[in-house]
Enzyme design. Structure first.
Site, PDB file in Angstrom:
ATOM      1  N   CYS A 111       1.291  -1.289  -0.196  1.00  0.00           N
ATOM      2  CA  CYS A 111       0.488   0.329  -0.550  1.00  0.00           C
ATOM      3  C   CYS A 111       0.907   0.952   0.006  1.00  0.00           C
ATOM      4  CB  CYS A 111      -0.934  -0.014   0.941  1.00  0.00           C
ATOM      5  SG  CYS A 111      -2.411   1.465   1.196  1.00  0.00           S
ATOM      6  N   ILE A 112       0.689   2.275  -0.786  1.00  0.00           N
ATOM      7  CA  ILE A 112       1.477   3.504  -1.076  1.00  0.00           C
ATOM      8  C   ILE A 112       0.350   4.896  -0.556  1.00  0.00           C
ATOM      9  CG2 ILE A 112       1.356   3.871  -3.184  1.00  0.00           C
ATOM     10  CD1 ILE A 112       4.349   4.994  -3.210  1.00  0.00           C
ATOM     11  N   LEU A 113       1.071   6.097   0.024  1.00  0.00           N
ATOM     12  CA  LEU A 113      -0.095   6.991   0.112  1.00  0.00           C
ATOM     13  C   LEU A 113       0.544   7.924   0.465  1.00  0.00           C
ATOM     14  CD1 LEU A 113      -2.958   8.709   1.422  1.00  0.00           C
ATOM     15  CD2 LEU A 113      -2.137   8.185   3.833  1.00  0.00           C
ATOM     16  N   GLY A 124       5.474  10.441  -4.869  1.00  0.00           N
ATOM     17  CA  GLY A 124       4.943   8.947  -4.543  1.00  0.00           C
ATOM     18  C   GLY A 124       6.164   8.400  -5.526  1.00  0.00           C
ATOM     19  N   GLU A 145       1.585  -5.150  -4.713  1.00  0.00           N
ATOM     20  CA  GLU A 145       0.696  -6.041  -5.304  1.00  0.00           C
ATOM     21  C   GLU A 145       0.021  -6.097  -5.376  1.00  0.00           C
ATOM     22  OE1 GLU A 145      -2.663  -6.300  -2.054  1.00  0.00           O
ATOM     23  OE2 GLU A 145      -0.555  -7.044  -0.672  1.00  0.00           O
ATOM     24  N   SER A 158       5.806   4.774 -15.673  1.00  0.00           N
ATOM     25  CA  SER A 158       6.203   5.657 -15.444  1.00  0.00           C
ATOM     26  C   SER A 158       8.137   5.403 -14.940  1.00  0.00           C
ATOM     27  CB  SER A 158       5.660   6.890 -14.811  1.00  0.00           C
ATOM     28  OG  SER A 158       7.399   7.794 -14.453  1.00  0.00           O
TER      29      SER A 158
END
Length: 296
Positions: A111-113, A124, A145, A158
């Site tokens: 998970c990334i925030l 990011g 994931e 990217s």
């Protein structure tokens, strides 16, 4: 809150930032926090991300995850920041990413925030780059994931383009202090640059830390994949790659500063030992975060 006393009563007495510093540059720092050692802190990170990620499902069973918290470094007079007693630097929370300690699918990110006020500032991309550098430090390959959200897919595409173009041009940035941990594999060096090189998919995966299926997708996406004697091979002149960079408007530069990586030899060896132990244990199981990787 109307009164200072009310605010102080909600302040956390524990030190900030927490965890082990794994990266630092002039404007930001990344800290590794163990979900098992700092349970409440990591649970709060998950609950915070739920405000922005609808697919976030894991909040409490986080003992099997590592959290990498990104902080921006602010001037000493910044308001709303937290000071570090060690160096009197003030930090502001920007975002984080998490990953499983041991993943059968070799996922390097669950998970990334990035908080909304800090979006559009390449944070990011910095988190994605660092997730792959940590993977290469462990001498493995990995990826996010699945499934990816639409925004996460564009962010990863990217990065994949930049990393693979760098590898093909022979200018992949390297930090010698941690390459020795990559299982003795020979890394591509900028000194080996010639006008034309031949790469296999496995070699590109080894150089970039990107899973072979993601390497294959990116090469097809860029129109750089060929077939030779029934095998996928990449054999491209530098002029062709430069044309692709110009046509697709790819920025081959990286956001992170490779000199900012801080290697803990003991931590790496411990991580590799745990991974080998989990892989050899037939009864071991991994928790699934159930959330798509979302990047900003």
């Amino acid at each position: 809150m109307r009164h200072r006393e009310t605010l102080d009563s909600h302040a956390c007495p524990d030190p900030f930032p927490r965890g082990r510093r794994v990266y630092e540059d002039a404007t930001s720092a990344l800290f590794e926090v163990d979900g098992k050692a700092h349970t409440l802190y990591c649970q709060n990170l998950c609950l915070l991300s739920k405000l922005f990620l609808d697919q976030k499902t894991i909040y409490y069973d986080i003992g099997g995850f590592l959290f990498y918290v990104l902080l921006s470094k602010q001037p000493a007079t910044a308001v709303g920041s937290f000071s570090s007693p060690a160096d009197a630097t003030e930090y502001t929370f920007v975002g984080y990413f998490s990953k499983e300690k041991s993943s059968v699918e070799r996922n390097n990110l669950a998970c990334i925030l990035v908080l909304p006020p800090f979006r559009g500032q390449s944070y990011g991309q910095l988190l994605i780059e660092l997730s792959y550098e940590l993977t290469k430090m462990e001498g493995t390959i990995g990826g996010p994931e699945q499934p990816l959200s639409s925004q996460g897919f564009h962010s990863y595409r990217s990065y994949w383009r930049r990393a693979i173009v760098q590898a093909l041009l022979g200018v992949l940035p390297q930090a010698e202090k941690y390459l020795r941990h990559s299982c003795g594999r020979k890394q591509h060096s900028s000194e080996d640059v010639v006008e034309q090189r031949v790469f296999s998919l496995s070699r590109l995966a080894q150089l970039t830390g990107i899973r072979i299926e993601d390497v294959l997708f990116t090469l097809e996406d860029l129109g750089l994949l060929g077939n030779w004697h029934g095998k996928h091979m990449v054999c491209i002149a530098d002029d062709t790659i430069q044309q692709v960079i110009s046509t697709r408007r790819i920025n081959p530069g990286m956001r992170m500063d490779f000199n900012g990586l801080q290697v803990d030899d003991d931590a790496i060896q411990e991580s590799l030992s745990e991974q080998e132990s989990d892989d050899s244990d037939p009864n071991s199981s991994n928790s699934d975060s159930g959330s798509s990787a979302d990047s900003s």
